[in-house]
Design an enzyme around this catalytic site. Structure first.
Site, PDB file in Angstrom:
ATOM      1  N   ARG A 121      33.378  52.331  29.823  1.00 32.26           N
ATOM      2  CA  ARG A 121      33.523  51.057  30.533  1.00 32.26           C
ATOM      3  C   ARG A 121      32.236  50.263  30.376  1.00 32.26           C
ATOM      4  O   ARG A 121      31.420  50.154  31.290  1.00 32.26           O
ATOM      5  CB  ARG A 121      33.891  51.314  31.989  1.00 32.26           C
ATOM      6  N   GLN A 126      35.099  46.572  26.410  1.00 33.18           N
ATOM      7  CA  GLN A 126      36.031  46.013  27.382  1.00 33.18           C
ATOM      8  C   GLN A 126      37.378  45.650  26.772  1.00 33.18           C
ATOM      9  O   GLN A 126      38.427  45.900  27.365  1.00 33.18           O
ATOM     10  CB  GLN A 126      35.406  44.790  28.047  1.00 33.18           C
ATOM     11  N   ASP A 129      39.761  48.756  26.347  1.00 35.86           N
ATOM     12  CA  ASP A 129      39.966  49.591  27.527  1.00 35.86           C
ATOM     13  C   ASP A 129      41.444  49.633  27.914  1.00 35.86           C
ATOM     14  O   ASP A 129      41.954  48.745  28.595  1.00 35.86           O
ATOM     15  CB  ASP A 129      39.117  49.042  28.672  1.00 35.86           C
ATOM     16  N   SER A 132      42.344  49.735  31.793  1.00 31.86           N
ATOM     17  CA  SER A 132      42.321  48.444  32.473  1.00 31.86           C
ATOM     18  C   SER A 132      43.553  47.610  32.139  1.00 31.86           C
ATOM     19  O   SER A 132      44.199  47.042  33.028  1.00 31.86           O
ATOM     20  CB  SER A 132      41.050  47.671  32.106  1.00 31.86           C
ATOM     21  N   TYR A 229      34.006  54.339  38.323  1.00 31.39           N
ATOM     22  CA  TYR A 229      35.141  55.009  38.943  1.00 31.39           C
ATOM     23  C   TYR A 229      34.763  55.508  40.327  1.00 31.39           C
ATOM     24  O   TYR A 229      33.606  55.732  40.632  1.00 31.39           O
ATOM     25  CB  TYR A 229      35.587  56.209  38.091  1.00 31.39           C
TER      26      TYR A 229
END
Length: 375
Positions: A121, A126, A129, A132, A229
Site C-alpha cells: 500500500r 496504488q 491495489d 482497494s 491495516y
C-alpha cells in the site's frame, strides 16, 4: 510475451482477469493475449468481444501452452493448469493463508506465484491495489443489498400523510469498503454513523458527513497496523468498545461490518446478544463472512434471520458486480504489468529487489520465498 487469461472455476466467482479494454492495452505494449473460451461470460463479456480486441480464444490447455504469465481472479489449483511449465508467473488473488497446499504445489512445480492481495500500500502501487478496487465495490454493494432487504425507505420523506424517518446506518470498520459504504448510505439519505479501531479514521468519517463513534479515554490505542491495516486490540479496548457499541447498535436499522485483519480470522464485532438487542426488521450485512465473519450467527452465502433481524452473508460481494469489478481488477493487473514492461524486449521484467515484486512474490525457484509465509 504471451499472457493467458483463465476462466474462473467454481460457482461463486464471476469476475474475469482481463477485459477487451485491457486486452487491447496489453497488445499495445507488444504482448500476445490468449483467453480461455467462456472466461468473460459471468462479467457479460462474450468470446467474440475478446476476439474483436485481438485476443486468441481457445481451450484452457491451448491458452496456457507457451504462456509466460497466467492471469486469474482466484488462484487456480495446480491440477487446473495443464501445459504450464516451470518459470511461468501465475498472478491472482492467491489466499495463501487459507490454501497453503496450493502455494506449496506451485513451488514444487517451479512456478512463480504472485499474490495480488499482497500488493504494497504505497503511492507507486496504488493503481495496482486489487483489495482497494474490489473493496470499494463491496462497500457500495453492501448498502444496496441492505436497502433492498430492509424494505423501507432509506431517506427521510415528508408527505401530506406524515413523515417517514430516515434509516439509521452504522458502519463498523472504516477501510476502503467502509468509507464507500458511508458515502453510499449518505447519498441514499441515511443517518450514518461509523466506528473503527484506528484513531486516524475519525477525521475521515466526519469528512463524509457521518458521526464518529469512538472509545475515549483508553490510552495508547491507535489500532494502526503495517500498511494502514487494522491490528489486534488490547483486552481493555475490546471491553470498552463492546460497551459503547452495544448501546449504539440497539438503535440502528442497518449495520454493515467490514473489518478484516490480513492473515487472521475476521474479528468478532457483533455478538448474538447485540443482534437480539436490535429491533425486528433491522438488517446486518457482514462483508467479512468469508473470513470467519464479524457477526455471530452470519452464514457465508446465506441470509439468515435471528430475533427478527436479517443477517446478510453474501460470499464474494465484489463478484456480485462482476462487470465493474472485472473492469477495475483487470486494470490493476495491466497497471502492474505495464509498470515493469521493457519495450525493447516486449516483455515484463521483474527486478528481484523491487518493493512491489518482493511484496507479491510467493514462490520462485522451487521454494516459498515470501517472508510472511516463512516457517
Amino acid at each position: 510475451m504471451k499472457i493467458a487469461v483463465l476462466k474462473e472455476a467454481g460457482g461463486v466467482e464471476t469476475r474475469v482477469a482481463a477485459t477487451p479494454e485491457t486486452v487491447k492495452k496489453l497488445m499495445g505494449l507488444g504482448a500476445s493475449v490468449a483467453v480461455e473460451a467462456g472466461a468473460g461470460f459471468g462479467a457479460r463479456i462474450s468470446d467474440a468481444d475478446y476476439a474483436a480486441a485481438g485476443a486468441t480464444v481457445a481451450a484452457r490447455a491451448d491458452v496456457i501452452a507457451g504462456a509466460d504469465m497466467v492471469l486469474g481472479v482466484q488462484g487456480p489449483q495446480l491440477a487446473d493448469l495443464p501445459n504450464i511449465v516451470p518459470g511461468t508467473i501465475v498472478a491472482a488473488i492467491q489466499s495463501p493463508f487459507n490454501d497453503r497446499a496450493k502455494i506449496e504445489a506451485y513451488a514444487g512445480a517451479g512456478l512463480i506465484a504472485y499474490a495480488m492481495e499482497f500488493m504494497p500500500r504505497t503511492t507507486r502501487a496504488q493503481s495496482m491495489d486489487v483489495l482497494s478496487s474490489q473493496s470499494n465495490l463491496a462497500g457500495y454493494k453492501a448498502v444496496i443489498d441492505a436497502g433492498e432487504t430492509y424494505g423501507r425507505a432509506f431517506a427521510m420523506m415528508m408527505t401530506a400523510a406524515g413523515t417517514i424517518s430516515a434509516a439509521r446506518v452504522f458502519i463498523m470498520g472504516v477501510g476502503v469498503a467502509g468509507l464507500q459504504a458511508i458515502a453510499t448510505a449518505r447519498r441514499l439519505g441515511g443517518v450514518v454513523s461509523a466506528t473503527d479501531v484506528r484513531a486516524a479514521t475519525k477525521e475521515q468519517i466526519e469528512s463524509l458527513g457521518a458521526k464518529a463513534i469512538f472509545v475515549e479515554k483508553v490510552a495508547g490505542i491507535s489500532g494502526e497496523g503495517a500498511g494502514g491495516y487494522a491490528t489486534e486490540m488490547s483486552d481493555e479496548y475490546k471491553a470498552a468498545q463492546a460497551e459503547l457499541v452495544s448501546a449504539h447498535i440497539a438503535k440502528q436499522d442497518i449495520v454493515i461490518t467490514t473489518a478484516l485483519i490480513p492473515g487472521r480470522p475476521a474479528p468478532r464485532l457483533v455478538t448474538d446478544a447485540q443482534v437480539a438487542s436490535m429491533r425486528p426488521g433491522s438488517v446486518i450485512v457482514d462483508l467479512a463472512v468469508d473470513s470467519g465473519g464479524n457477526v455471530e450467527g452470519a452464514v457465508a452465502g446465506e441470509i439468515v434471520e435471528r430475533y427478527g433481524v436479517k443477517i446478510i452473508g453474501h460470499s464474494n460481494p465484489a463478484s456480485r458486480m462482476a462487470p465493474d469489478a472485472s473492469a477495475l481488477y483487470s486494470r490493476n493487473l495491466f497497471n502492474m504489468i505495464s509498470a515493469f514492461w521493457d519495450k525493447e524486449a516486449k516483455a515484463a521484467v521483474w527486478p528481484a529487489d523491487d518493493d512491489i515484486v518482493k511484496g507479491i512474490k510467493l514462490t520462485e525457484g522451487g521454494k516459498v520465498v515470501h517472508e510472511r509465509l516463512q516457517g
